[in-house]
Design a protein around this motif. Sequence first.
Motif, PDB file in Angstrom:
ATOM      1  N   ARG A   1       0.955  -1.120   0.237  1.00 53.23           N
ATOM      2  CA  ARG A   1      -0.043   0.055   0.109  1.00 53.23           C
ATOM      3  C   ARG A   1       0.899   1.294   0.001  1.00 53.23           C
ATOM      4  NH1 ARG A   1      -2.908  -2.738  -2.207  1.00 53.23           N
ATOM      5  NH2 ARG A   1      -4.737  -4.104  -1.238  1.00 53.23           N
TER       6      ARG A   1
ATOM      7  N   VAL B   1       4.169  -0.677   3.725  1.00 50.72           N
ATOM      8  CA  VAL B   1       3.116  -1.128   4.566  1.00 50.72           C
ATOM      9  C   VAL B   1       2.170  -1.741   3.708  1.00 50.72           C
ATOM     10  CG1 VAL B   1       1.102  -0.206   5.690  1.00 50.72           C
ATOM     11  CG2 VAL B   1       2.997   1.230   5.965  1.00 50.72           C
TER      12      VAL B   1
ATOM     13  N   ASP C   1      -1.190  -4.643   3.584  1.00 52.31           N
ATOM     14  CA  ASP C   1      -2.516  -4.765   4.086  1.00 52.31           C
ATOM     15  C   ASP C   1      -2.569  -5.157   5.719  1.00 52.31           C
ATOM     16  OD1 ASP C   1      -4.041  -3.888   2.076  1.00 52.31           O
ATOM     17  OD2 ASP C   1      -4.727  -5.764   1.360  1.00 52.31           O
TER      18      ASP C   1
ATOM     19  N   LEU D   1       0.123  -4.900  11.557  1.00 52.87           N
ATOM     20  CA  LEU D   1      -0.494  -3.649  11.691  1.00 52.87           C
ATOM     21  C   LEU D   1      -1.628  -3.634  12.824  1.00 52.87           C
ATOM     22  CD1 LEU D   1      -1.163  -2.307   8.226  1.00 52.87           C
ATOM     23  CD2 LEU D   1       0.366  -1.241  10.031  1.00 52.87           C
TER      24      LEU D   1
ATOM     25  N   THR E   1      -1.884   6.503   6.637  1.00 51.02           N
ATOM     26  CA  THR E   1      -1.582   5.215   6.037  1.00 51.02           C
ATOM     27  C   THR E   1      -1.518   4.170   7.246  1.00 51.02           C
ATOM     28  OG1 THR E   1      -0.324   6.088   4.282  1.00 51.02           O
ATOM     29  CG2 THR E   1       0.007   3.391   4.724  1.00 51.02           C
TER      30      THR E   1
ATOM     31  N   GLY F   1      -4.581   1.554   8.005  1.00 54.81           N
ATOM     32  CA  GLY F   1      -3.980   0.240   7.829  1.00 54.81           C
ATOM     33  C   GLY F   1      -4.183  -0.702   9.032  1.00 54.81           C
TER      34      GLY F   1
ATOM     35  N   SER G   1      -7.149  -3.658   9.127  1.00 55.37           N
ATOM     36  CA  SER G   1      -6.625  -4.855   9.487  1.00 55.37           C
ATOM     37  C   SER G   1      -7.356  -5.680  10.685  1.00 55.37           C
ATOM     38  CB  SER G   1      -5.007  -4.999   9.968  1.00 55.37           C
ATOM     39  OG  SER G   1      -4.488  -6.197  10.374  1.00 55.37           O
TER      40      SER G   1
END
Length: 269
Positions: free
Chosen positions: A52, A86, A88, A113, A159, A163, A167
């Motif tokens: 990402r 980063v 997912d 994450l 982000t 994220g 998650s």
Amino acid sequence: MELHSPDAVHSCILRAADQSEAIGWFNTLHSALALLTASALHEASRFIPDLRHIGWFLRKPRPESQVSSSESSEDAERWQAVFAAVTDSELRFYESAPWSGESWKTPAEGYALIATRLVGSARRQDNPEFSIRCATVEGVVTHQLRAETHRDLAVWAKTLVNGSHASAVTQREFVCRCTWKGRPTQLVIHYENGFTLLESGTGSRTLWRHSFDQLRHSSDDGKRMLFLDFGGSGEESEVELDVEVCPKPIVFILHNFLSAKLHRLGLYA
């Protein structure tokens, strides 16, 4: 200004005639590198489809990593360039920019994450900095990071927060083995349904349930004990669970579940 090669081997220093010229060169180079980074992200997605965001940070060395007695105090405090990505489900750190599909899959460090939290950012004029805390079975690892611009800092922060929430929503449920009042049990934390404690063994009888809105307080001893306070006066209101390993990942996952639910409602944790 300093320019570093993607393999972290070569570097050069550029010196301008004055601050205005330096700012002009910095903005031009930063814009060009941002375009190249976007292109590299697209290319790397062939190897890691759920990639990402990628880019460079400066990272302050952690105290436990400063093990060499031959290092000067100045070297020990020097911020180090680190390449980050980063996906997912993970925050990854690389010693240099990956050059192959295999190197993309083998980061120097990786953190889930769902067990990562952004804990603060500093909007200083010259040094946009922020810190993240990553829970592992060995404890909490704190990274103090510096971005090149405030805009970069904002993008990274967004982000990481989005994220961790995504998650949490994707995983939905976390299950761990534990002991409650001397009995072997399983704790289930569900994104929608809250907390359920099941008796281990055939049948998995439910011992108690609590929704998220009943939780008043959560804490841990940093070693193996998890404490949950659901209010009230019954034996199930103040719960002590022996999770057998460091409870920090459970606490961080719980907090990200709660934070994701608040963001879903348009609120902020």
